[in-house]
Design a protein around this motif. Structure first.
Motif, PDB file in Angstrom:
ATOM      1  N   ALA A  11       0.822  -1.210   0.000  1.00 44.93           N
ATOM      2  CA  ALA A  11       0.000   0.000   0.000  1.00 44.93           C
ATOM      3  C   ALA A  11       0.859   1.263   0.000  1.00 44.93           C
ATOM      4  N   ALA A  12       2.124   1.149   0.401  1.00 46.28           N
ATOM      5  CA  ALA A  12       3.017   2.300   0.446  1.00 46.28           C
ATOM      6  C   ALA A  12       4.361   1.912  -0.156  1.00 46.28           C
ATOM      7  N   GLU A  13       4.955   2.829  -0.872  1.00 50.29           N
ATOM      8  CA  GLU A  13       6.249   2.569  -1.504  1.00 50.29           C
ATOM      9  C   GLU A  13       7.334   2.425  -0.446  1.00 50.29           C
ATOM     10  N   ARG A  14       8.179   1.415  -0.613  1.00 54.17           N
ATOM     11  CA  ARG A  14       9.296   1.217   0.303  1.00 54.17           C
ATOM     12  C   ARG A  14      10.563   1.780  -0.301  1.00 54.17           C
ATOM     13  N   ARG A  15      11.442   2.247   0.574  1.00 52.97           N
ATOM     14  CA  ARG A  15      12.744   2.733   0.117  1.00 52.97           C
ATOM     15  C   ARG A  15      13.833   1.864   0.717  1.00 52.97           C
ATOM     16  N   LYS A  16      14.869   1.619  -0.065  1.00 53.22           N
ATOM     17  CA  LYS A  16      15.990   0.820   0.410  1.00 53.22           C
ATOM     18  C   LYS A  16      16.752   1.594   1.467  1.00 53.22           C
ATOM     19  N   CYS A  17      17.264   0.866   2.448  1.00 48.79           N
ATOM     20  CA  CYS A  17      18.052   1.491   3.504  1.00 48.79           C
ATOM     21  C   CYS A  17      18.959   0.442   4.131  1.00 48.79           C
ATOM     22  N   TYR A  18      19.796   0.869   5.036  1.00 48.03           N
ATOM     23  CA  TYR A  18      20.644  -0.028   5.818  1.00 48.03           C
ATOM     24  C   TYR A  18      20.768   0.606   7.196  1.00 48.03           C
ATOM     25  N   LEU A  19      19.761   0.328   8.055  1.00 46.89           N
ATOM     26  CA  LEU A  19      19.699   0.925   9.382  1.00 46.89           C
ATOM     27  C   LEU A  19      19.771  -0.156  10.448  1.00 46.89           C
ATOM     28  N   VAL A  56      17.480  -3.089   9.146  1.00 45.20           N
ATOM     29  CA  VAL A  56      16.333  -2.729   8.309  1.00 45.20           C
ATOM     30  C   VAL A  56      16.865  -2.562   6.896  1.00 45.20           C
ATOM     31  N   ARG A  57      16.334  -3.359   5.951  1.00 47.23           N
ATOM     32  CA  ARG A  57      16.814  -3.332   4.561  1.00 47.23           C
ATOM     33  C   ARG A  57      15.940  -2.488   3.648  1.00 47.23           C
ATOM     34  N   ASN A  58      14.644  -2.383   3.953  1.00 46.88           N
ATOM     35  CA  ASN A  58      13.780  -1.427   3.258  1.00 46.88           C
ATOM     36  C   ASN A  58      12.656  -1.044   4.200  1.00 46.88           C
ATOM     37  N   ILE A  59      12.074   0.129   3.952  1.00 50.95           N
ATOM     38  CA  ILE A  59      11.103   0.665   4.910  1.00 50.95           C
ATOM     39  C   ILE A  59      10.096   1.568   4.202  1.00 50.95           C
ATOM     40  N   SER A  60       8.887   1.612   4.747  1.00 53.65           N
ATOM     41  CA  SER A  60       7.849   2.542   4.310  1.00 53.65           C
ATOM     42  C   SER A  60       7.145   3.055   5.563  1.00 53.65           C
ATOM     43  N   LEU A  61       6.121   3.850   5.376  1.00 59.05           N
ATOM     44  CA  LEU A  61       5.333   4.307   6.526  1.00 59.05           C
ATOM     45  C   LEU A  61       4.577   3.160   7.178  1.00 59.05           C
ATOM     46  N   LEU A  62       4.339   2.078   6.433  1.00 58.89           N
ATOM     47  CA  LEU A  62       3.500   0.982   6.925  1.00 58.89           C
ATOM     48  C   LEU A  62       4.246  -0.259   7.365  1.00 58.89           C
ATOM     49  N   GLY A  63       5.518  -0.410   6.973  1.00 61.31           N
ATOM     50  CA  GLY A  63       6.226  -1.628   7.331  1.00 61.31           C
ATOM     51  C   GLY A  63       7.668  -1.611   6.880  1.00 61.31           C
ATOM     52  N   ALA A  64       8.315  -2.772   7.009  1.00 60.48           N
ATOM     53  CA  ALA A  64       9.736  -2.871   6.680  1.00 60.48           C
ATOM     54  C   ALA A  64      10.127  -4.319   6.453  1.00 60.48           C
ATOM     55  N   ARG A  65      11.331  -4.489   5.900  1.00 60.90           N
ATOM     56  CA  ARG A  65      11.939  -5.814   5.816  1.00 60.90           C
ATOM     57  C   ARG A  65      13.182  -5.802   6.682  1.00 60.90           C
ATOM     58  N   LEU A  66      13.280  -6.795   7.559  1.00 62.53           N
ATOM     59  CA  LEU A  66      14.401  -6.904   8.483  1.00 62.53           C
ATOM     60  C   LEU A  66      15.252  -8.109   8.133  1.00 62.53           C
ATOM     61  N   ASP A  67      16.549  -8.000   8.397  1.00 57.21           N
ATOM     62  CA  ASP A  67      17.466  -9.125   8.303  1.00 57.21           C
ATOM     63  C   ASP A  67      18.061  -9.348   9.692  1.00 57.21           C
ATOM     64  N   ALA A  68      18.122 -10.604  10.117  1.00 57.19           N
ATOM     65  CA  ALA A  68      18.718 -10.953  11.411  1.00 57.19           C
ATOM     66  C   ALA A  68      19.081 -12.428  11.399  1.00 57.19           C
ATOM     67  N   ASP A  69      19.884 -12.850  12.376  1.00 54.11           N
ATOM     68  CA  ASP A  69      20.355 -14.231  12.417  1.00 54.11           C
ATOM     69  C   ASP A  69      19.282 -15.237  12.798  1.00 54.11           C
ATOM     70  N   ASP A  70      18.581 -15.030  13.899  1.00 55.29           N
ATOM     71  CA  ASP A  70      17.635 -16.045  14.376  1.00 55.29           C
ATOM     72  C   ASP A  70      16.244 -15.452  14.545  1.00 55.29           C
ATOM     73  N   LEU A  71      15.508 -15.382  13.482  1.00 49.82           N
ATOM     74  CA  LEU A  71      14.165 -14.791  13.533  1.00 49.82           C
ATOM     75  C   LEU A  71      13.114 -15.771  14.034  1.00 49.82           C
ATOM     76  N   SER A  72      13.483 -17.022  14.254  1.00 52.51           N
ATOM     77  CA  SER A  72      12.520 -18.013  14.742  1.00 52.51           C
ATOM     78  C   SER A  72      12.054 -17.703  16.164  1.00 52.51           C
ATOM     79  N   ILE A  73      12.814 -16.891  16.900  1.00 54.82           N
ATOM     80  CA  ILE A  73      12.438 -16.562  18.281  1.00 54.82           C
ATOM     81  C   ILE A  73      11.501 -15.358  18.373  1.00 54.82           C
ATOM     82  N   VAL A  74      11.230 -14.689  17.249  1.00 54.60           N
ATOM     83  CA  VAL A  74      10.424 -13.471  17.258  1.00 54.60           C
ATOM     84  C   VAL A  74       8.939 -13.827  17.337  1.00 54.60           C
TER      85      VAL A  74
END
Length: 92
Positions: A8-16, A33-51
């Motif tokens: 629903a919202a355009e994401r922009r690439k980032c490295y935060l 944080v690899r990309n982000i918008s006002l509504l969400g983001a894509r995250l990279d991490a080692d062990d996301l199974s615990i989230v």
């Protein structure tokens, strides 16, 4: 339909850098944080199974102020996770 067309919202690439606070802030996980918008983001991490399905996310702003969001997991894959912010505004 690809992910870009469903957003629903355009994401922009980032490295935060970011930190996920889990289980009532009793534990945390560092992420990028690899990309982000006002509504969400894509995250990279080692062990996301615990989230859990809902958590708080602190994004270190680099040159801008840090922001904290309530977030929920939308999808997860090895090392990557798509999230939606519960509200478009950050939790100050």
């Amino acid at each position: 339909m690809d992910d870009y067309e469903r957003r629903a919202a355009e994401r922009r690439k980032c490295y935060l850098s970011a930190r996920l606070f889990l289980n009532g802030n009793t534990s945390s996980l560092d992420a990028v944080v690899r990309n982000i918008s006002l509504l969400g983001a894509r995250l990279d991490a080692d062990d996301l199974s615990i989230v859990p399905s809902e958590f708080e996310l602190l994004i270190h702003g680099g040159t801008a102020a840090d922001t904290k969001h309530r977030a929920r997991r939308i999808w997860v894959d090895t090392g990557h996770m798509g999230i939606a912010f519960d509200a478009a505004e950050a939790l100050r």
